[in-house]
Design a protein around this motif. Structure first.
Motif, PDB file in Angstrom:
ATOM      1  N   UNK A 150     -38.138  27.465 126.775  1.00  0.00           N
ATOM      2  CA  UNK A 150     -37.857  26.092 127.001  1.00  0.00           C
ATOM      3  C   UNK A 150     -37.209  25.386 125.978  1.00  0.00           C
ATOM      4  N   UNK A 151     -37.291  25.548 124.911  1.00  0.00           N
ATOM      5  CA  UNK A 151     -36.361  25.068 123.653  1.00  0.00           C
ATOM      6  C   UNK A 151     -34.840  25.454 123.632  1.00  0.00           C
ATOM      7  N   UNK A 152     -34.792  26.959 124.006  1.00  0.00           N
ATOM      8  CA  UNK A 152     -33.402  27.275 124.198  1.00  0.00           C
ATOM      9  C   UNK A 152     -32.679  26.722 125.507  1.00  0.00           C
ATOM     10  N   UNK A 153     -33.352  26.528 126.680  1.00  0.00           N
ATOM     11  CA  UNK A 153     -32.885  25.907 127.790  1.00  0.00           C
ATOM     12  C   UNK A 153     -32.309  24.396 127.459  1.00  0.00           C
ATOM     13  N   UNK A 154     -33.348  23.616 126.577  1.00  0.00           N
ATOM     14  CA  UNK A 154     -32.741  22.258 126.179  1.00  0.00           C
ATOM     15  C   UNK A 154     -31.668  22.246 125.298  1.00  0.00           C
ATOM     16  N   UNK A 155     -31.569  23.259 124.529  1.00  0.00           N
ATOM     17  CA  UNK A 155     -30.554  23.205 123.517  1.00  0.00           C
ATOM     18  C   UNK A 155     -29.119  23.549 124.342  1.00  0.00           C
ATOM     19  N   UNK A 157     -28.760  22.839 127.464  1.00  0.00           N
ATOM     20  CA  UNK A 157     -28.306  21.711 128.234  1.00  0.00           C
ATOM     21  C   UNK A 157     -27.529  20.695 127.379  1.00  0.00           C
ATOM     22  N   UNK A 158     -28.148  20.446 126.354  1.00  0.00           N
ATOM     23  CA  UNK A 158     -27.420  19.430 125.273  1.00  0.00           C
ATOM     24  C   UNK A 158     -26.061  19.772 124.967  1.00  0.00           C
ATOM     25  N   UNK A 159     -25.765  21.102 124.610  1.00  0.00           N
ATOM     26  CA  UNK A 159     -24.639  21.493 124.214  1.00  0.00           C
ATOM     27  C   UNK A 159     -23.491  21.407 125.547  1.00  0.00           C
ATOM     28  N   UNK A 160     -23.979  21.688 126.823  1.00  0.00           N
ATOM     29  CA  UNK A 160     -23.402  21.594 128.041  1.00  0.00           C
ATOM     30  C   UNK A 160     -22.896  19.957 128.243  1.00  0.00           C
ATOM     31  N   UNK A 161     -23.731  19.478 128.069  1.00  0.00           N
ATOM     32  CA  UNK A 161     -23.655  17.822 128.418  1.00  0.00           C
ATOM     33  C   UNK A 161     -22.666  17.195 127.398  1.00  0.00           C
TER      34      UNK A 161
END
Length: 169
Positions: A150-155, A157-161
């Motif tokens: 979950x932490x990896x997916x959040x990171x 998503x932030x980088x893509x955004x």
């Protein structure tokens, strides 16, 4: 040879060697150890050789015997024991030959350098405490893996955004 060292008020220290299997103590002359004191009975006690050491026995005396301050009827004597016949005190000293047996002959061991030595095959853990068995808890492991994912997916998503260009209004 074992001996009895008696402390008499008028005479001082008197040493009696215990040479027989039975040695009588009393106030009359027919005793091997003659103690002329009114607190000592005619036939007060006897030393009896048993099992390589002496046992002190009371012979029904009026004032009894004491070994190391405690009343006794029969007492196996040890080196330095304080004995009392009525009001007369003494110290038992065992045979000087009764020393402990000699050590067995020494076996010469060849020294081995630490780098060449090996652990014996029958060697166990020298600790008196048992080792704790490693326990694996699958629920905790799964929860930790899910949290990491979950932490990896959040990171990501932030980088893509941040990397996408957002239209400005």
């Amino acid at each position: 040879m074992s001996k009895l060292v008696i402390f008499l008020p008028d005479v001082g220290e008197v040493v009696y060697e215990l040479t027989e299997a039975k040695v009588s103590v009393g106030r009359t002359d027919d005793n091997a150890i003659h103690i002329n004191d009114p607190s000592v009975s005619v036939h007060h006690a006897e030393f009896v050789l048993m099992g390589g050491g002496y046992v002190l026995r009371d012979l029904g005396s009026t004032n009894g015997i004491r070994v190391n301050g405690k009343p006794a009827n029969d007492a196996k004597l040890c080196p330095g024991d304080r004995v009392r016949f009525g009001s007369v005190e003494g110290v038992f000293e065992p045979d000087a030959k009764a020393s402990p047996p000699p050590l067995p002959p020494r076996e010469d061991a060849l020294p081995v350098p630490a780098g060449q030595s090996q652990r014996p095959s029958d060697f166990g853990n020298s600790s008196p405490f048992a080792r704790k068995a490693a326990k694996t808890d699958t629920v905790k492991t799964a929860a930790l893996a899910a949290g990491g994912l979950a932490l990896f997916v959040c990171l990501v998503a932030i980088v893509l955004a941040l990397s996408l260009k957002m239209p400005v209004f």
